[in-house]
Write a protein that holds these residues in place. Structure first.
Motif: not given
Length: 307
Positions: A260-281
């Protein structure tokens, strides 16, 4: 030491291939791990999006973005490549050109706006039986490409200029990925009964990226890549995750009940350090990675010890 991962925006000059730009970037950044999103023909100039190191994984999500082009079309002359690099295959007579009115041009442009069916140029990079269409065409073989659905959301034409060879039009096109501006020029000329081809092409936008922010090829040595988290957020939207969630995603685990946090589609998951973890769905009620960047916690120094 490997360069920082990121995306570099390049303003390609005319006469260079996209591969030429990649080769220059590999020398400038000292790595072979560089790719590009969306080829530009040698005649074309403008925005080429490069990925450096692990950010090449993001190019998959950049390729499909919509684009903006500024172009010049010459009505009255056809070529075998639908652009100025090809051989002239036909010229309209003066009476036919004189019969082309501004209203007819406007109607022709309107007919090529919206969701349309387009046959790509025979010298495109599309593969036919495992070979590039342009290789087949240059070898003298017949090239038959199937029509495909594309979207031209804007096709604005400036005032027509009567020139010795025909009628020139400066146009601005917003379109979906996979649209061939050369084919628009060809099809507009065909609809008007005089033929046409592309004489200039400049890509000014790819998704949220603008050529105004790009560097010239000769300035690649001083270019600073855009960090993967910024790129991911611009292209896909941002999903902030906790350090624990970032660790789980990097280990291939799902975030249970979090879709439910995504709102549909793909998102860029970003950690507390501001680094890109990856792309999630979303996968059912869970969140799952479809692409992860290397875990910075596993990076090692030259001594082999954790860095």
């Amino acid at each position: 030491m490997a360069p920082a991962a990121g995306v570099v925006l390049v303003d390609k000059a005319g006469g260079m291939t996209s591969h030429d730009v990649v080769a220059r970037a590999r020398r400038a950044f000292g790595t072979r791990k560089i790719g590009h999103a969306g080829t530009l023909d040698p005649m074309a100039t403008g925005l080429l999006v490069l990925g450096v190191e692990a950010a090449t994984r993001l190019l998959t999500f950049v390729v499909g973005l919509d684009k903006t082009y500024h172009a010049t079309i010459l009505l009255g002359v056809t070529t075998d490549s639908d652009d100025a690099d090809g051989e002239v295959t036909g010229r309209a007579d003066h009476s036919s050109l004189d019969a082309v009115s501004d209203a007819a041009i406007a109607a022709g442009v309107a007919s090529l706006t919206g969701r349309i069916s387009q046959v790509p140029s025979r010298v495109s990079a599309i593969k036919v039986a495992g070979r590039r269409a342009y290789d087949l065409a240059r070898a003298g073989e017949d090239v038959v490409l199937e029509a495909r659905e594309v979207t031209v959301s804007r096709f604005d034409a400036g005032a027509a200029r009567r020139v010795p060879d025909g009628i020139e039009l400066d146009v601005v096109v917003d379109c979906s990925s996979g649209t061939y501006i050369r084919a628009l020029a060809r099809d507009l000329g065909a609809a008007l009964g005089v033929g046409g081809h592309l004489t200039a092409l400049r890509r000014t936008r790819v998704g949220a990226f603008s050529v105004d922010d790009a560097v010239r090829v000769d300035a690649l040595d001083s270019a600073l890549p855009i960090d993967p988290a910024t790129v991911g957020a611009r292209v896909l939207g941002r999903l902030d995750v906790s350090a624990e969630e970032a660790r789980d995603l990097r280990q291939g685990k799902r975030l249970a009940g979090a879709s439910s946090r995504l709102g549909g589609g793909l998102r860029a998951a970003i950690d507390p350090a501001g680094l890109l973890v990856g792309v999630v769905e979303a996968r059912g009620s869970d969140i799952k990675s479809v692409m992860n960047l290397p875990d910075p916690g596993r990076a090692t120094s030259g001594t082999g010890e954790p860095g």
